[in-house]
Write an enzyme that holds these catalytic residues in place. Structure first.
Site, PDB file in Angstrom:
ATOM      1  N   HIS A 146       0.845  -1.199   0.000  1.00 21.82           N
ATOM      2  CA  HIS A 146       0.000   0.000   0.000  1.00 21.82           C
ATOM      3  C   HIS A 146       0.881   1.250   0.000  1.00 21.82           C
ATOM      4  O   HIS A 146       1.884   1.340   0.699  1.00 21.82           O
ATOM      5  CB  HIS A 146      -1.014  -0.020   1.144  1.00 21.82           C
TER       6      HIS A 146
ATOM      7  N   ASP B 189       5.732   2.615   6.307  1.00 18.54           N
ATOM      8  CA  ASP B 189       4.425   1.941   6.302  1.00 18.54           C
ATOM      9  C   ASP B 189       3.552   2.654   5.281  1.00 18.54           C
ATOM     10  O   ASP B 189       2.896   3.625   5.599  1.00 18.54           O
ATOM     11  CB  ASP B 189       3.819   2.013   7.703  1.00 18.54           C
TER      12      ASP B 189
ATOM     13  N   GLU C 259      -5.120   2.068   2.298  1.00 17.40           N
ATOM     14  CA  GLU C 259      -5.036   0.933   3.222  1.00 17.40           C
ATOM     15  C   GLU C 259      -5.223   1.380   4.662  1.00 17.40           C
ATOM     16  O   GLU C 259      -5.883   0.698   5.456  1.00 17.40           O
ATOM     17  CB  GLU C 259      -3.682   0.229   3.064  1.00 17.40           C
ATOM     18  N   GLU C 260      -4.657   2.538   4.983  1.00 16.47           N
ATOM     19  CA  GLU C 260      -4.659   3.000   6.371  1.00 16.47           C
ATOM     20  C   GLU C 260      -6.043   3.389   6.870  1.00 16.47           C
ATOM     21  O   GLU C 260      -6.242   3.588   8.062  1.00 16.47           O
ATOM     22  CB  GLU C 260      -3.696   4.186   6.539  1.00 16.47           C
TER      23      GLU C 260
ATOM     24  N   ASP D  59       4.140  -5.686   3.694  1.00 14.04           N
ATOM     25  CA  ASP D  59       3.875  -4.593   4.628  1.00 14.04           C
ATOM     26  C   ASP D  59       4.982  -4.570   5.673  1.00 14.04           C
ATOM     27  O   ASP D  59       5.967  -5.298   5.571  1.00 14.04           O
ATOM     28  CB  ASP D  59       2.492  -4.766   5.272  1.00 14.04           C
TER      29      ASP D  59
ATOM     30  N   HIS E 190       3.946   3.935  12.515  1.00 17.53           N
ATOM     31  CA  HIS E 190       2.938   4.986  12.628  1.00 17.53           C
ATOM     32  C   HIS E 190       3.496   6.229  13.314  1.00 17.53           C
ATOM     33  O   HIS E 190       2.825   6.893  14.114  1.00 17.53           O
ATOM     34  CB  HIS E 190       1.674   4.484  13.328  1.00 17.53           C
TER      35      HIS E 190
END
Length: 356
Positions: A63, A178, A210-211, A233, A318
């Site tokens: 992603h 990410d 995706e998030e 990922d 994150h």
């Protein structure tokens, strides 16, 4: 040899969920001479296609969106209220530099502000401000100053970071690993297969959104309808103080046995493990009780897709200061390259038989 310039460019390009065009354009520039076709779904996911000699279809996804914010409101003092896009922790935000991009493409820097500790009680000092209650200061004195710059509700806000090679020069720190690192893996797999004949047709996708709910994976999966789908990922590196677990930086690709969205297809997991052992590719097994990846949607297309996730361990996921290790990246590229090179009908049949 890891292409540091490609990794740097891919990680630093702006592209929060719903605003990924700069990132997909960049990915396209890296794969277009390695593929036979480039396609898009209607959400903006990019799909490179390398044609094979057989009927099997394999889909790799990484992603391409990153977490960020959207302008929610502008108060009379010129401070910008935000709507988080993806999962943020309030601890990571104070004094963080951000970039607001207007409808016209103008980029304006701002900082997450905070109130001084002076005059606060001890309990108040301990409290963490939630992301949704945070504000960005662009140096404006009133609302009119902000509006004059062209900033409007709905404009994307992207973290500003830098690409850093750490003291251990195999450790790389940047924003958006990410999951730009998954998109980078796909780029290098296509590069490795350039000019080579393969049996399956290979689809490599930079999926969007995706998030905020695995949305690009759902549309791409429906569009491609693959026989096998592998999501690439990041996962949590469990080598931090106070952490307990086997997954660590620098010890290989993490093969996900299960997470909160999917259980790996056992036949595919065994095949990937055997390739790692055959080619002496370091790997580790990963299990998460929560969280998910593109696999959560890819596995459920039509009557079901043979599916699993391959992950790269990361520290400080994150946040806009995430760290990965080049050896783990290279191991991921290597195992996927060998898997595509060796996949044929007999290998696919043996994978399927594990469930039937």
């Amino acid at each position: 040899m890891v292409d540091l310039e490609m990794l740097k460019s891919m990680s630093l390009v702006n592209g929060i969920s719903g605003f990924e065009k700069q990132a997909t354009r960049l990915m396209k520039s890296y794969i277009q001479d390695c593929v036979d076709d480039v396609q898009y779904d209607r959400l903006g996911s990019l799909i490179g296609v390398k044609k094979g000699t057989g009927q099997l279809k394999v889909l790799l996804t990484g992603h391409i969106d990153e977490i960020g914010f959207i302008v929610k409101d502008i108060d009379d003092g010129g401070f910008i209220k935000v709507q988080p896009v993806g999962g943020w922790m309030g601890q990571n935000l104070p004094s963080s530099l951000m970039m607001i991009t207007t409808r016209e493409g103008k980029e304006i820097k701002g900082v997450f502000g905070s109130l001084a500790p002076h005059g606060k009680s001890l309990e108040e000092r301990k409290k963490v401000v939630e992301p949704k209650d945070s504000f960005i200061d662009i140096g404006a004195l009133n609302k009119e100053d902000v509006l004059a710059l062209g900033i409007k509700k709905g404009d994307p806000i992207t973290p500003v970071s830098e690409f850093t090679v750490m003291a251990n020069q195999k450790c790389l720190m940047s924003k958006a690993w990410d999951d730009r690192i998954g998109a980078c893996v796909i780029i290098d797999v296509f590069r490795n297969l350039k000019g080579k004949e393969i049996y399956p047709t290979l689809y490599g996708a930079g999926t969007v959104q995706e998030e905020v709910g695995l949305r690009g994976a759902k549309t791409v999966g429906q569009m491609v309808q693959p026989d096998i789908a592998l999501a690439i990922d990041v996962t949590f590196s469990q080598d931090l103080p106070g952490e307990k677990g086997d997954v660590k930086l620098g010890t290989g690709v993490a093969l996900s046995v299960m997470d909160g969205s999917v259980i790996a297809h056992t036949g595919l997991l065994k095949t990937i493990e055997s390739i790692c052992e055959k080619y002496h590719i370091p790997y580790q097994l990963d299990m998460l009780s929560a969280g998910g990846t593109d696999s959560g949607e890819l596995s459920k297309v039509n009557a079901g897709v043979v599916n699993m996730t391959l992950s790269i361990p990361s520290r400080y996921m994150h946040s806009h200061r995430t760290m990965i290790h080049m050896d783990d990246y290279q191991a991921t590229v290597d195992v996927l390259t060998h898997f595509i090179e060796e996949l044929d009908e007999s290998v696919f049949d043996s994978i399927i038989e594990d469930k039937q």
